[in-house]
Design a protein around this motif. Sequence first.
Motif, PDB file in Angstrom:
ATOM      1  N   MET A   1      19.592  26.323  11.984  1.00 47.46           N
ATOM      2  CA  MET A   1      20.419  24.748  11.823  1.00 47.46           C
ATOM      3  C   MET A   1      21.677  25.425  11.840  1.00 47.46           C
ATOM      4  O   MET A   1      22.171  26.011  10.919  1.00 47.46           O
ATOM      5  CB  MET A   1      19.179  23.909  10.892  1.00 47.46           C
ATOM      6  N   MET A   2      22.246  24.065  12.314  1.00 49.26           N
ATOM      7  CA  MET A   2      23.791  24.770  12.149  1.00 49.26           C
ATOM      8  C   MET A   2      24.380  23.526  10.319  1.00 49.26           C
ATOM      9  O   MET A   2      23.623  22.936  10.565  1.00 49.26           O
ATOM     10  CB  MET A   2      24.639  23.971  13.169  1.00 49.26           C
ATOM     11  N   GLY A   3      24.982  23.566   9.815  1.00 47.78           N
ATOM     12  CA  GLY A   3      26.100  23.541   7.995  1.00 47.78           C
ATOM     13  C   GLY A   3      26.780  22.609   9.029  1.00 47.78           C
ATOM     14  O   GLY A   3      27.077  22.471  10.302  1.00 47.78           O
ATOM     15  N   GLU A   4      27.778  22.350   8.129  1.00 47.05           N
ATOM     16  CA  GLU A   4      29.222  21.548   8.303  1.00 47.05           C
ATOM     17  C   GLU A   4      30.292  22.856   8.374  1.00 47.05           C
ATOM     18  O   GLU A   4      29.945  23.355   7.365  1.00 47.05           O
ATOM     19  CB  GLU A   4      29.315  20.067   7.649  1.00 47.05           C
ATOM     20  N   ALA A   5      31.407  22.578   8.432  1.00 44.19           N
ATOM     21  CA  ALA A   5      32.892  23.163   8.283  1.00 44.19           C
ATOM     22  C   ALA A   5      32.979  22.020   6.809  1.00 44.19           C
ATOM     23  O   ALA A   5      32.358  21.097   6.566  1.00 44.19           O
ATOM     24  CB  ALA A   5      33.503  22.399   9.262  1.00 44.19           C
ATOM     25  N   ILE A   6      33.491  23.134   6.335  1.00 38.59           N
ATOM     26  CA  ILE A   6      34.038  22.723   4.443  1.00 38.59           C
ATOM     27  C   ILE A   6      35.456  22.876   5.123  1.00 38.59           C
ATOM     28  O   ILE A   6      36.688  23.581   5.717  1.00 38.59           O
ATOM     29  CB  ILE A   6      33.916  24.238   3.756  1.00 38.59           C
ATOM     30  N   ASP A   7      36.211  21.914   3.868  1.00 35.61           N
ATOM     31  CA  ASP A   7      37.299  21.388   4.054  1.00 35.61           C
ATOM     32  C   ASP A   7      38.385  22.559   3.279  1.00 35.61           C
ATOM     33  O   ASP A   7      38.144  23.700   2.918  1.00 35.61           O
ATOM     34  CB  ASP A   7      37.631  20.375   3.143  1.00 35.61           C
TER      35      ASP A   7
ATOM     36  N   GLN B   1      34.755  29.974   6.553  1.00 39.86           N
ATOM     37  CA  GLN B   1      34.625  29.380   7.112  1.00 39.86           C
ATOM     38  C   GLN B   1      33.285  29.086   8.650  1.00 39.86           C
ATOM     39  O   GLN B   1      33.036  28.365   8.420  1.00 39.86           O
ATOM     40  CB  GLN B   1      35.961  29.125   7.936  1.00 39.86           C
ATOM     41  N   LEU B   2      32.993  31.032   9.047  1.00 40.96           N
ATOM     42  CA  LEU B   2      32.222  30.348  10.441  1.00 40.96           C
ATOM     43  C   LEU B   2      30.907  31.002   9.186  1.00 40.96           C
ATOM     44  O   LEU B   2      29.834  30.178   9.693  1.00 40.96           O
ATOM     45  CB  LEU B   2      32.676  31.901  10.649  1.00 40.96           C
ATOM     46  N   LEU B   3      30.997  31.103   7.641  1.00 43.20           N
ATOM     47  CA  LEU B   3      29.957  31.236   7.945  1.00 43.20           C
ATOM     48  C   LEU B   3      29.376  29.846   7.039  1.00 43.20           C
ATOM     49  O   LEU B   3      27.517  29.917   6.951  1.00 43.20           O
ATOM     50  CB  LEU B   3      29.534  32.242   6.380  1.00 43.20           C
ATOM     51  N   ALA B   4      30.059  29.287   6.552  1.00 41.08           N
ATOM     52  CA  ALA B   4      29.643  27.941   6.240  1.00 41.08           C
ATOM     53  C   ALA B   4      28.947  26.918   7.508  1.00 41.08           C
ATOM     54  O   ALA B   4      28.550  26.113   6.660  1.00 41.08           O
ATOM     55  CB  ALA B   4      30.909  27.201   5.415  1.00 41.08           C
ATOM     56  N   LEU B   5      29.204  27.785   8.765  1.00 37.11           N
ATOM     57  CA  LEU B   5      28.329  27.060   9.754  1.00 37.11           C
ATOM     58  C   LEU B   5      27.533  27.228   9.689  1.00 37.11           C
ATOM     59  O   LEU B   5      26.229  25.598  10.402  1.00 37.11           O
ATOM     60  CB  LEU B   5      29.030  26.846  11.157  1.00 37.11           C
ATOM     61  N   ALA B   6      26.593  28.077   9.534  1.00 34.95           N
ATOM     62  CA  ALA B   6      25.088  28.175   9.434  1.00 34.95           C
ATOM     63  C   ALA B   6      24.253  27.756   8.168  1.00 34.95           C
ATOM     64  O   ALA B   6      25.032  28.051   7.173  1.00 34.95           O
ATOM     65  CB  ALA B   6      25.042  29.728   9.593  1.00 34.95           C
ATOM     66  N   SER B   7      22.892  27.341   8.104  1.00 35.15           N
ATOM     67  CA  SER B   7      22.705  26.988   7.095  1.00 35.15           C
ATOM     68  C   SER B   7      22.364  27.693   5.668  1.00 35.15           C
ATOM     69  O   SER B   7      22.670  27.246   4.817  1.00 35.15           O
ATOM     70  CB  SER B   7      21.566  26.184   7.520  1.00 35.15           C
ATOM     71  N   ASP B   8      21.993  28.425   6.305  1.00 36.26           N
ATOM     72  CA  ASP B   8      21.620  29.776   4.826  1.00 36.26           C
ATOM     73  C   ASP B   8      22.779  30.252   4.313  1.00 36.26           C
ATOM     74  O   ASP B   8      22.731  29.691   2.743  1.00 36.26           O
ATOM     75  CB  ASP B   8      19.979  30.662   5.580  1.00 36.26           C
ATOM     76  N   THR B   9      23.623  30.930   4.655  1.00 33.21           N
ATOM     77  CA  THR B   9      24.562  31.057   4.461  1.00 33.21           C
ATOM     78  C   THR B   9      26.102  30.224   4.151  1.00 33.21           C
ATOM     79  O   THR B   9      26.457  30.249   3.086  1.00 33.21           O
ATOM     80  CB  THR B   9      25.702  32.251   5.433  1.00 33.21           C
ATOM     81  N   GLY B  10      25.773  28.362   4.770  1.00 35.39           N
ATOM     82  CA  GLY B  10      26.617  28.269   3.815  1.00 35.39           C
ATOM     83  C   GLY B  10      26.033  27.136   3.164  1.00 35.39           C
ATOM     84  O   GLY B  10      27.036  27.191   2.167  1.00 35.39           O
ATOM     85  N   ARG B  11      25.502  27.240   2.705  1.00 38.75           N
ATOM     86  CA  ARG B  11      24.947  27.485   1.386  1.00 38.75           C
ATOM     87  C   ARG B  11      24.683  27.714   0.362  1.00 38.75           C
ATOM     88  O   ARG B  11      26.276  27.284  -1.124  1.00 38.75           O
ATOM     89  CB  ARG B  11      23.588  26.967   0.959  1.00 38.75           C
ATOM     90  N   ALA B  12      25.355  29.074   0.174  1.00 41.37           N
ATOM     91  CA  ALA B  12      25.819  30.214  -0.389  1.00 41.37           C
ATOM     92  C   ALA B  12      27.937  29.913  -0.532  1.00 41.37           C
ATOM     93  O   ALA B  12      28.138  30.084  -1.855  1.00 41.37           O
ATOM     94  CB  ALA B  12      25.747  31.364   0.410  1.00 41.37           C
ATOM     95  N   VAL B  13      28.327  30.067   0.658  1.00 36.03           N
ATOM     96  CA  VAL B  13      29.428  29.902   0.685  1.00 36.03           C
ATOM     97  C   VAL B  13      29.458  28.440   0.286  1.00 36.03           C
ATOM     98  O   VAL B  13      30.377  28.564  -1.149  1.00 36.03           O
ATOM     99  CB  VAL B  13      30.684  29.027   2.039  1.00 36.03           C
TER     100      VAL B  13
END
Length: 105
Positions: free
Chosen positions: A1-7, A56-68
Amino acid sequence: MMGEAIDEAELLAAYVGLCNSKPFFKLLSLYSPSVAGGQFDLSARHVAPVPVPDLQLLALASDTGRAVRELAGLGRDVRLPSADWEQRASALTSYLYGGVNFEGI
């Protein structure tokens, strides 16, 4: 599942958290020599080779995105004397570096 980009502000806060973590300090110590007073020589020739995850790239994945995003929260409220802050920042940083055990380095 993809996450969202962060500002940009969130991204910078995440890097603040990462750069204030013990794992990053350990990495920096491997690449940068100490100078007077125990500080590091932060010349580009020493700092450029330090591996830094693409948050920024890691934020796009759901698991690593939560960590970022959690690391960004820590970066907005740095509490270096706090053992809890240091432990959580270290755990998140290690995770974002692929689970590397920096204490063993």
